[in-house]
Write an enzyme that holds these catalytic residues in place. Structure first.
Site, short mmCIF file in Angstrom:
data_model
loop_
_atom_site.label_atom_id
_atom_site.label_comp_id
_atom_site.label_asym_id
_atom_site.label_seq_id
_atom_site.Cartn_x
_atom_site.Cartn_y
_atom_site.Cartn_z
N SER A 299 0.97 -1.24 0.01
CA SER A 299 0.02 0.10 -0.11
C SER A 299 0.82 1.32 -0.01
O SER A 299 1.98 1.09 0.51
CB SER A 299 -1.05 -0.04 1.44
OG SER A 299 0.07 0.17 2.35
N ASP A 300 0.31 2.47 -0.60
CA ASP A 300 0.97 3.66 -0.46
C ASP A 300 0.90 3.80 1.10
O ASP A 300 0.03 3.28 1.98
CB ASP A 300 0.53 4.73 -1.16
CG ASP A 300 1.61 5.86 -1.11
OD1 ASP A 300 2.54 5.89 -0.44
OD2 ASP A 300 1.48 6.82 -2.11
N TRP A 301 1.68 4.56 1.74
CA TRP A 301 1.86 4.77 3.06
C TRP A 301 0.58 5.61 3.76
O TRP A 301 0.39 6.58 3.56
CB TRP A 301 3.25 5.68 3.46
CG TRP A 301 4.28 4.85 3.74
CD1 TRP A 301 5.22 4.84 4.96
CD2 TRP A 301 5.05 3.60 3.00
NE1 TRP A 301 6.26 4.11 4.82
CE2 TRP A 301 6.03 3.31 3.81
CE3 TRP A 301 4.77 3.02 1.86
CZ2 TRP A 301 7.06 2.15 3.39
CZ3 TRP A 301 5.26 1.97 1.44
CH2 TRP A 301 6.65 1.75 2.28
N ALA B 43 -2.30 4.22 2.96
CA ALA B 43 -3.46 4.17 1.89
C ALA B 43 -4.52 3.24 2.35
O ALA B 43 -5.76 3.45 1.63
CB ALA B 43 -2.72 4.01 0.65
#
Ligand code: BGC
Length: 740
Positions: free
Chosen positions: A229-231, A233
Site C-alpha cells: 500500500s502507499d503509506w 493508504a
C-alpha cells in the site's frame, strides 16, 4: 517456491497475518524461530531517504546523508536508456551498502496537468517514454539484487484529495495513457513490488480493486511480486487483501492485523488468500537477504554520476547566440539567489539529505571570474527595490547577464498542487528589467514543472535545468560554457499559458471525484489535435551544433498488423562541435475511423556524433505501435489504413516522413442490425459495392440526397415507406450472411 510453501506451513495464523503489515515505518516483520529476517524499504526514487531509528510521517526531511540525483522530470529529458540504467545501478549500490532491500521507486504517474504537485517526481506526459525509462531504471537497480517498487498504481495524477478522490477514467484512456507505462515496465523489468496508490479509480479504492491488483496486474501482465500500500493508504484491510494488496505500510500497531485475524476466523476470508500474500512477500524478503552487505559506495563517484546525469538531461530551450559563454575576455554577471543556493530537488517523501550541493557561483570559479548580484530572495515574493537595482546596474556593466531563476521550494511538493504556473512576480520583473539593459540575457531555470514565460521573446537564451540534483552547479556551468553540449529534449509540453492545458477544465476534484474528460488527449496529443501554439513542444531542445536528417527507409510499404516494420534514418552532425541528438519516431494515425491522437511517440534513440559524422538510427515497429485499445473487444486493435512514419527533432519539427499501409488481421465481430447506417456499410469492403449501387438506385428512384441516405440507418427505409419492415429484416439477414 517449495521451500517457501514449507516455511509458510510452519507459521501460525497470527504470524502470517503479522507478516502482511510493517514492523514500523520502514521494515517488514521478522520471525526469529522461522529465520525470517526483516527487510528495510526506503524512498526513492532519485536518492536514498533512509530514516534510521524512530521516525514518523511528519519527519520528512530527516534522513541519512545520500547522493541527491536529478529528479525524474529531469532525467526523462535525457531520453537515454543507458543513463537511466546507470542511475538505477548506482541507487542499487547505495541500497546495498545501507542494507536496504527495496527502493520505493520509480514513480511513473503521467503528468496530466502541469500543476501536479509531484510532477517533478514523474517522468513525462507520454506513456512510451515513461515506460521505457522506468524499465531500464528498474533493471539497473535490480541487477544489484535490490528490489524496486513501481509506484503509484494508478491514476494518482494530482495531490489534492489524493487519499479520497476517485479518478474517473474510461477504459481506453486508462489503457493507452495511464496504464501503458506500468504495463511495459512490469512485463519487461519485473519489479519486485508495485505500490497501490492512495486514490480511488472509477469509484473503487485501487488498494481494494481486484480488477487492477489481480486481473490486470497479475493475470494479464504476469506481475509476480508483492503489492504494497502507499503509506497510510489502506481503507479497509479485508477487501484489500482479497483484492491482492499484500503488504500494508507502515505498521499499524496490530490494529488491522486483528481485523484480518477475525475475518479469517469468521470465514470471511480464506486462509489460502492470506497464505498467497505471505508467500509473495517472503519470496522477496528472502531474496533480499541473499545479498551480502556491500562495501560503502564511493560518494564522490556517485556525485560525479549525478553531475553527468544533470548535464545529459538539461534542455537548452532557446539560444540566439549568447551561449556558450566565453571563459575569457568577457564580463559576465550571475544574477539570482539560485546561483548561490540552487533549487535542486522537490519536497515530500523523495526529499534527500544531500552529500554535497554545488552551486554555479562556486563551480564557475574553476573556469573564470564572474560578478554576482542576489536579485531576489526565493521565498520572499515582495519586490526588493535594492536587490533589483543592484542587479540592473550589474547587468548593464557586463557583456552578458545570466539570471538563475526558478520556483521556490514551497511551490513544488508532494501533498499539494500548484495554484498557477507562474514564476514569482519578483523574478519575472527582474528578468524583464534586466533584458531592458542587457541584450545578452540568459535565463537558467530551476523548476520541477512547466512555467509561463512572459519574457520568452526578450531573453537571448534559456537553459532548463529542472531539478537536477546536488551537482546542479557544476553541471550548469559546464553547459553554460560549452564544456559539454546540451542534449536534453523536453519530456513534456510547456503550454503558453495555464488555461491552454488539456485538463484545465476538469482537473479540479469536486465532491471527491475528478473526471478525465480530455481522455487520451494528454500533453502533445491534445495540443496537436487542437493545432495549438505552445511555448515549447514535447521533444524540443537545442544544441550548440546542428544535425541533418536524411535517407529515411522503411522495410516495406505494406504490412499486416502481426508483422513488424524496420525503419532506418541517417543523422549527421553538420556543426563544429561534438553533440548528441535524440531522434524521435512518431506514428501518425489514419484520420479515418476511430478518434485518435494525430501522432504518438513510438520509439526514440539518442545518437552521439562528432562533427561531420553520420550514423544510422534503426527502429523496429510492431502491432502495438499502430494499435489503439478497443473497448468493445477489450484488446489492442489496428485499423487498416495508411500510417505516417514521422521522424522528428521534436513533436513539432517533423523532418522526414514515409507512409506504410497496415492491414488488419483481426476481424471484429460486428453484426449488422437495422440501426447500422449506410455510411458504415459503405466502409465494409465486402458490402461496399452492393450498398453503393443500392444508394444510387434510391437516389434515382426516390430523389433522395445522397448525403442524407448515407447518414440513415437501414430501418429508415421502412420509416420513409420505401420498403416494409419485413423487407428491412430480410435485408439485415442477407447483409449479415454476406458479411461472414
Ligand atoms: C508517498 C510514497 C512514498 C511513501 C513513503 C507516501 O506519502 O506517496 O511515494 O514512497 O510515502 O515515504
Amino acid at each position: 517456491m517449495e521451500s517457501i510453501d514449507v516455511l509458510v506451513s510452519q507459521l501460525s495464523l497470527e504470524e502470517k497475518v503479522a507478516l502482511c503489515s510493517g514492523e514500523d515505518f520502514w521494515h517488514t516483520k521478522s520471525i526469529l524461530h522461522a529465520n525470517i529476517p526483516s527487510m528495510m524499504m526506503c524512498d526513492g526514487p532519485h536518492g536514498l531517504r533512509k530514516q534510521a531509528g524512530d521516525t514518523n510521517f511528519l519527519e520528512m526531511n530527516k534522513s541519512e546523508e545520500a547522493i541527491c540525483f536529478p529528479s525524474a522530470a529531469t532525467t526523462a529529458c535525457s531520453f537515454d536508456y543507458q543513463l537511466l540504467k546507470r542511475l538505477g545501478q548506482a541507487l542499487g549500490k547505495e541500497c546495498l551498502s545501507e542494507n536496504i532491500g527495496l527502493l520505493l521507486g520509480p514513480a511513473i504517474n503521467i503528468k496530466r496537468s502541469p500543476l501536479g504537485g509531484r510532477n517533478f517526481e514523474y517522468f513525462s506526459e507520454d506513456p512510451h517514454l515513461t515506460g521505457e525509462l522506468a524499465t531500464t531504471y528498474i533493471l539497473g537497480v535490480q541487477e544489484q539484487h535490490v528490489g524496486t517498487c513501481l509506484k503509484h498504481f494508478a491514476c494518482n495524477n494530482q495531490e489534492s484529495y489524493r487519499m479520497t478522490a476517485s479518478s474517473e477514467v474510461d477504459e481506453r484512456t486508462l489503457r493507452e495513457i495511464y496504464l501503458a507505462g506500468f504495463e511495459k515496465a512490469i512485463k519487461r523489468a519485473k519489479p519486485w513490488s508495485v505500490m497501490s496508490s492512495y486514490n480511488r479509480l472509477n469509484g473503487e479504492y485501487v488498494g481494494e480493486s481486484k480488477t487492477f491488483l489481480t486481473d490486470i496486474l497479475r493475470d494479464e501482465w504476469g506481475f509476480d511480486g508483492f503489492v504494497v500500500s502507499d503509506w497510510g493508504a489502506v481503507n479497509q484491510r479485508v477487501p484489500a487483501l482479497k483484492a491482492g494488496m499484500d503488504l500494508q505500510m507502515p505498521g499499524n500497531h496490530g490494529m488491522n492485523d486483528d481485523v484480518l485475524l477475525k475475518a479469517i476466523k469468521n470465514n470471511e476470508i480464506e486462509e489460502e488468500v492470506l497464505n498467497r500474500s505471505v508467500k509473495r512477500i517472503l519470496e522477496k524478503v528472502l531474496l533480499s537477504k541473499k545479498n551480502k552487505k556491500h562495501p560503502p559506495f564511493n560518494k564522490n563517484h556517485h556525485h560525479q554520476l549525478a553531475k553527468e546525469i544533470a548535464v545529459e538531461s538539461a534542455v537548452l530551450l532557446k539560444n540566439e547566440g549568447a551561449l556558450p559563454l566565453k571563459s575569457s575576455g568577457s564580463k559576465i554577471a550571475f544574477i539570482g539567489e539560485f546561483a548561490k543556493a540552487p533549487r535542486y530537488q522537490g519536497g515530500g517523501s523523495s526529499h534527500i539529505q544531500p552529500y554535497r550541493v554545488s552551486s554555479a557561483l562556486e563551480a564557475v570559479k574553476e573556469i573564470t571570474e564572474v560578478s554576482f548580484a542576489e536579485g531576489f530572495l526565493p521565498e520572499d515574493s515582495s519586490l526588493n527595490e535594492r536587490l533589483l537595482h543592484q542587479a540592473i546596474e550589474l547587468a548593464k556593466s557586463c557583456e552578458v547577464a545570466v539570471i538563475f531563476a526558478g520556483l521556490p521550494e514551497s511551490f513544488e511538493t508532494e501533498f499539494y498542487d500548484r495554484p498557477h504556473m507562474r514564476l514569482p512576480d519578483v523574478q519575472n520583473r527582474l528578468i524583464q528589467e534586466v533584458t531592458k539593459v542587457q541584450k545578452n540575457t540568459v535565463v537558467v531555470l530551476h523548476n520541477g514543472a512547466p512555467i509561463e514565460m512572459p519574457w520568452v521573446n526578450e531573453v537571448n537564451a534559456i537553459l532548463e535545468m529542472y531539478l537536477s540534483g546536488e551537482a546542479v552547479g557544476e553541471a550548469t556551468v559546464d553547459l553554460l560554457f560549452g564544456l559539454v553540449n546540451p542534449s536534453g529534449k523536453l519530456a513534456e509540453t510547456f503550454p503558453l499559458r495555464l488555461e491552454d492545458h488539456p485538463a484545465y477544465l476538469s482537473s479540479k476534484v469536486v465532491d471527491h471525484h475528478v473526471y478525465y474528460n480530455e481522455r487520451f488527449f494528454v500533453g502533445y496529443r491534445y495540443y496537436d489535435a487542437k493545432n495549438m501554439d505552445v511555448l515549447f513542444p514535447f521533444g524540443h531542445g537545442c544544441s550548440y551544433t546542428t544535425f541533418k536528417y536524411d535517407q529515411l527507409r522503411i522495410s516495406q510499404l505494406e504490412i499486416k498488423d502481426n508483422e513488424s516494420l524496420v525503419v532506418h534514418v541517417d543523422v549527421t552532425n553538420t556543426g563544429k562541435v561534438f553533440g548528441k541528438e535524440i531522434v524521435q519516431l512518431y506514428v501518425e494515425n489514419p484520420t479515418e475511423g476511430a478518434i485518435r491522437p494525430v501522432k504518438e511517440l513510438r520509439q526514440f534513440k539518442k545518437v552521439a556524433l562528432n562533427p561531420g559524422e553520420t550514423r544510422t538510427a534503426s527502429f523496429t515497429l510492431a502491432k502495438r505501435d499502430f494499435a489503439y485499445y478497443h473497448p468493445k473487444i477489450h484488446d489492442w486493435y489496428v485499423e487498416t489504413g495508411d500510417y505516417g512514419i514521422l521522424i522528428g527533432k521534436s513533436s513539432r519539427e517533423i523532418v522526414l516522413k514515409e507512409t506504410v499501409r497496415v492491414k488488419n488481421t483481426l476481424k471484429l465481430n460486428t453484426s449488422i442490425t437495422a440501426n447500422t447506417t449506410f455510411n458504415e456499410l459503405i466502409k465494409n469492403p465486402k458490402l461496399s459495392k452492393m450498398i453503393t449501387e443500392l444508394i444510387e438506385t434510391l437516389r434515382e428512384d426516390q430523389q433522395f440526397d445522397i448525403g442524407m441516405i448515407k447518414e440513415m440507418p437501414i430501418r429508415a427505409l421502412a420509416s420513409f415507406q420505401i420498403v416494409d419492415l419485413a423487407m428491412v429484416d430480410r435485408l439485415v439477414t442477407i447483409l449479415n450472411i454476406l458479411n461472414k
